[in-house]
Design an enzyme around this catalytic site. Structure first.
Site, short mmCIF file in Angstrom:
data_model
loop_
_atom_site.label_atom_id
_atom_site.label_comp_id
_atom_site.label_asym_id
_atom_site.label_seq_id
_atom_site.Cartn_x
_atom_site.Cartn_y
_atom_site.Cartn_z
N TYR A 1 22.14 66.20 35.62
CA TYR A 1 22.46 65.11 36.56
C TYR A 1 23.85 64.54 36.29
CZ TYR A 1 17.42 64.91 37.64
OH TYR A 1 16.13 65.19 38.01
N LYS B 1 15.35 65.25 30.55
CA LYS B 1 14.74 66.57 30.72
C LYS B 1 15.59 67.66 30.07
CE LYS B 1 13.36 64.93 35.28
NZ LYS B 1 14.46 63.95 35.42
#
Length: 213
Positions: A39, A69
């Site tokens: 991200y 993650k």
């Protein structure tokens, strides 16, 4: 885990505005933030949280629930610990509340983040990666561990060897992507012996459809 969380994927207005947005989210009451290595938001989120503590919006990082993650090119047993430690450095934190395997696929180390190229995909050692995820929890680097975008077939496979069962299977749902095969967000319940109740996925404990969110 707070019921309402703020996703931090794909902000297109620059890191400074993103940081201000995260700080404002904390000010108005958000306590759950979801990020991930690809991200590009871990560093900015970490700065925002540090500033929120310094200015008194929150007393400490412990008031927040932070999820990150493991990306596909780190889905290798020997790369899991370095990956979570990298995320923690960016976030300026000692632990995550929840750490997830982002996708049940593996790419070559060092391959590009997004999009994944077919030629970079390699066989996924789920058992080896999950063992490393369990080590993250035992070391205190993550309070809980789980998965994301996993099918029930993959989850059933995990249950044959997992010493620590996944706390979460994060699945995206929105009006454009209804996830009809999962019929919503599955909620799993574990007994003290770490076996699933009930024993068959067809009888999962509960689910919420889009209309119930």
């Amino acid at each position: 885990m707070p019921l309402l969380g703020l996703g931090t994927f794909e902000f297109s207005f620059g890191p400074e505005k993103a940081k201000l947005a995260f700080i404002e989210a904390i000010r108005i009451g958000y306590r759950h933030f979801d990020t991930a290595a690809p991200y590009g938001s871990e560093g900015v989120l970490g700065e925002a949280i540090s500033e929120a503590v310094q200015t008194g919006l929150i007393r400490s990082r412990n008031e927040l629930f932070i999820t990150s993650k493991l990306w596909c090119h780190d889905n290798h047993p020997e790369l899991v610990l370095p990956a979570i430690r990298c995320s923690l450095r960016k976030l300026k934190m000692e632990y995550l509340d929840l750490y997830l395997i982002h996708w049940p696929i593996r790419a070559k180390p060092g391959s590009q983040f997004i999009p994944l190229r077919k030629e970079d995909l390699v066989p996924f050692d789920l058992k080896g990666v999950w063992k490393a995820m369990e080590q993250c929890q035992r070391l205190g680097l993550a309070k809980s561990i789980g998965v994301s975008n996993f099918t029930t077939k993959r989850l059933n496979e995990m249950l044959t060897f997992a010493k620590i069962p996944p706390a979460v299977n994060q699945v995206e749902m929105n009006p454009a992507w209804r996830q009809k095969k999962t019929e919503g967000i599955l909620c799993y319940k574990w007994n003290k012996c770490d076996s699933i109740l009930p024993p068959r996925w067809e009888g999962f404990v509960g689910w919420k459809s889009c209309s119930g969110i």
